[in-house]
Design a protein around this motif. Structure first.
Motif, mmCIF file in Angstrom:
data_model
loop_
_atom_site.group_PDB
_atom_site.id
_atom_site.type_symbol
_atom_site.label_atom_id
_atom_site.label_comp_id
_atom_site.label_asym_id
_atom_site.label_seq_id
_atom_site.Cartn_x
_atom_site.Cartn_y
_atom_site.Cartn_z
ATOM 1 N N PRO A 272 -0.756 -8.266 -4.654
ATOM 2 C CA PRO A 272 0.137 -9.138 -3.781
ATOM 3 C C PRO A 272 0.088 -10.670 -4.265
ATOM 4 O O PRO A 272 -0.804 -10.907 -5.055
ATOM 5 C CB PRO A 272 -0.411 -8.974 -2.539
ATOM 6 C CG PRO A 272 -1.643 -8.267 -2.544
ATOM 7 C CD PRO A 272 -1.622 -7.520 -3.758
ATOM 8 N N MET B 101 1.288 -14.729 -3.439
ATOM 9 C CA MET B 101 1.948 -15.803 -2.424
ATOM 10 C C MET B 101 2.362 -17.072 -3.503
ATOM 11 O O MET B 101 1.744 -17.354 -4.314
ATOM 12 C CB MET B 101 0.915 -16.474 -1.472
ATOM 13 C CG MET B 101 1.713 -17.311 -0.615
ATOM 14 S SD MET B 101 0.594 -18.014 0.796
ATOM 15 C CE MET B 101 1.695 -18.883 1.949
ATOM 16 N N GLN C 223 4.903 -14.852 0.893
ATOM 17 C CA GLN C 223 3.958 -14.144 0.412
ATOM 18 C C GLN C 223 4.251 -12.596 0.464
ATOM 19 O O GLN C 223 4.809 -12.280 1.443
ATOM 20 C CB GLN C 223 2.774 -14.140 1.351
ATOM 21 C CG GLN C 223 1.382 -13.271 1.140
ATOM 22 C CD GLN C 223 0.349 -13.757 2.037
ATOM 23 O OE1 GLN C 223 0.237 -14.859 2.439
ATOM 24 N NE2 GLN C 223 -0.536 -12.780 2.102
ATOM 25 N N ASN D 208 2.824 -8.654 0.252
ATOM 26 C CA ASN D 208 1.808 -7.691 0.780
ATOM 27 C C ASN D 208 2.132 -6.284 0.619
ATOM 28 O O ASN D 208 3.229 -6.266 0.345
ATOM 29 C CB ASN D 208 1.337 -7.949 1.922
ATOM 30 C CG ASN D 208 1.062 -9.425 2.484
ATOM 31 O OD1 ASN D 208 0.167 -10.179 1.896
ATOM 32 N ND2 ASN D 208 1.964 -10.141 3.406
ATOM 33 N N TYR D 209 1.217 -5.512 -0.171
ATOM 34 C CA TYR D 209 1.312 -4.182 -0.073
ATOM 35 C C TYR D 209 0.744 -3.596 1.002
ATOM 36 O O TYR D 209 -0.372 -3.666 1.520
ATOM 37 C CB TYR D 209 0.739 -3.858 -1.432
ATOM 38 C CG TYR D 209 0.838 -2.197 -1.746
ATOM 39 C CD1 TYR D 209 2.090 -1.712 -1.883
ATOM 40 C CD2 TYR D 209 -0.376 -1.577 -1.719
ATOM 41 C CE1 TYR D 209 2.209 -0.265 -1.989
ATOM 42 C CE2 TYR D 209 -0.088 -0.136 -2.119
ATOM 43 C CZ TYR D 209 1.182 0.217 -1.955
ATOM 44 O OH TYR D 209 1.375 1.849 -2.393
ATOM 45 N N ASN D 210 1.456 -2.410 1.838
ATOM 46 C CA ASN D 210 1.051 -1.576 2.523
ATOM 47 C C ASN D 210 0.679 -0.274 1.983
ATOM 48 O O ASN D 210 1.592 0.476 1.512
ATOM 49 C CB ASN D 210 2.046 -1.373 3.808
ATOM 50 C CG ASN D 210 1.549 -0.340 4.861
ATOM 51 O OD1 ASN D 210 0.959 0.784 4.426
ATOM 52 N ND2 ASN D 210 1.718 -0.868 5.964
ATOM 53 N N PHE E 50 6.030 -2.781 0.466
ATOM 54 C CA PHE E 50 5.646 -3.995 0.478
ATOM 55 C C PHE E 50 6.274 -4.832 1.538
ATOM 56 O O PHE E 50 7.502 -4.467 2.137
ATOM 57 C CB PHE E 50 6.112 -4.743 -0.840
ATOM 58 C CG PHE E 50 5.394 -4.421 -2.083
ATOM 59 C CD1 PHE E 50 4.352 -5.007 -2.519
ATOM 60 C CD2 PHE E 50 5.662 -3.194 -2.614
ATOM 61 C CE1 PHE E 50 3.553 -4.657 -3.570
ATOM 62 C CE2 PHE E 50 4.999 -2.907 -3.742
ATOM 63 C CZ PHE E 50 3.881 -3.334 -4.404
ATOM 64 N N THR E 51 5.763 -5.984 1.925
ATOM 65 C CA THR E 51 6.119 -6.730 3.208
ATOM 66 C C THR E 51 6.293 -8.267 2.609
ATOM 67 O O THR E 51 5.539 -8.693 1.553
ATOM 68 C CB THR E 51 5.616 -6.659 4.336
ATOM 69 O OG1 THR E 51 4.149 -7.288 4.157
ATOM 70 C CG2 THR E 51 5.563 -5.387 4.853
ATOM 71 N N ASP F 200 6.342 -12.242 4.041
ATOM 72 C CA ASP F 200 6.016 -13.453 4.950
ATOM 73 C C ASP F 200 6.735 -14.423 4.406
ATOM 74 O O ASP F 200 6.544 -14.926 3.267
ATOM 75 C CB ASP F 200 4.615 -13.508 5.052
ATOM 76 C CG ASP F 200 3.754 -12.412 5.496
ATOM 77 O OD1 ASP F 200 4.366 -11.453 5.983
ATOM 78 O OD2 ASP F 200 2.675 -12.247 5.231
ATOM 79 N N GLY G 76 5.812 -9.900 7.927
ATOM 80 C CA GLY G 76 5.714 -8.575 7.783
ATOM 81 C C GLY G 76 7.170 -7.872 7.801
ATOM 82 O O GLY G 76 7.494 -6.847 7.937
#
Length: 109
Positions: free
Chosen positions: A16, A18, A31, A33-35, A41-42, A44, A56
């Motif tokens: 991830p 930012m 930003q 992010n990885y779930n 990925f999400t 922000d 999210g």
């Protein structure tokens, strides 16, 4: 006169991540992010002051980020996960940052 699309992608080296970016007069931070559980990925989005705008947002292949929202704090450009090589139509850990990139969708005359 027909239109064609040209995609400029945002740099994604280590996920991830930012990063600060600007789209014309609009400055923001994004930003990614990885779930791990869902293998997606999400994103922000934060305004220039660092205040959260939308948190999210799931990256879905071919769908512009934040397209389901109406908010004057959103960028006036479409950011879309795409694979210009045509190898995949999936945005996950295996493809994102390798063949699928977060592209800035701009129309070229």
């Amino acid at each position: 006169m027909s239109q064609r699309y040209k995609y400029d992608s945002l740099p994604l080296d280590n996920l991830p991540i930012m990063f600060d970016t600007d789209f014309g007069n609009y400055n923001c931070s994004i930003q990614l992010n990885y779930n791990e559980w869902g293998d997606f990925f999400t994103a922000d989005l934060y305004d220039a002051n660092g205040d959260p705008v939308i948190l999210g947002e799931k990256l879905v292949y071919g769908k512009a980020l934040w397209s389901d929202y109406v908010d004057q704090r959103l960028p006036a450009v479409d950011l879309v996960p795409l694979d210009e090589s045509g190898r995949t139509t999936v945005c996950n850990r295996e493809t994102f940052g390798k063949t699928v990139f977060l592209c800035i969708d701009t129309v070229v005359e």
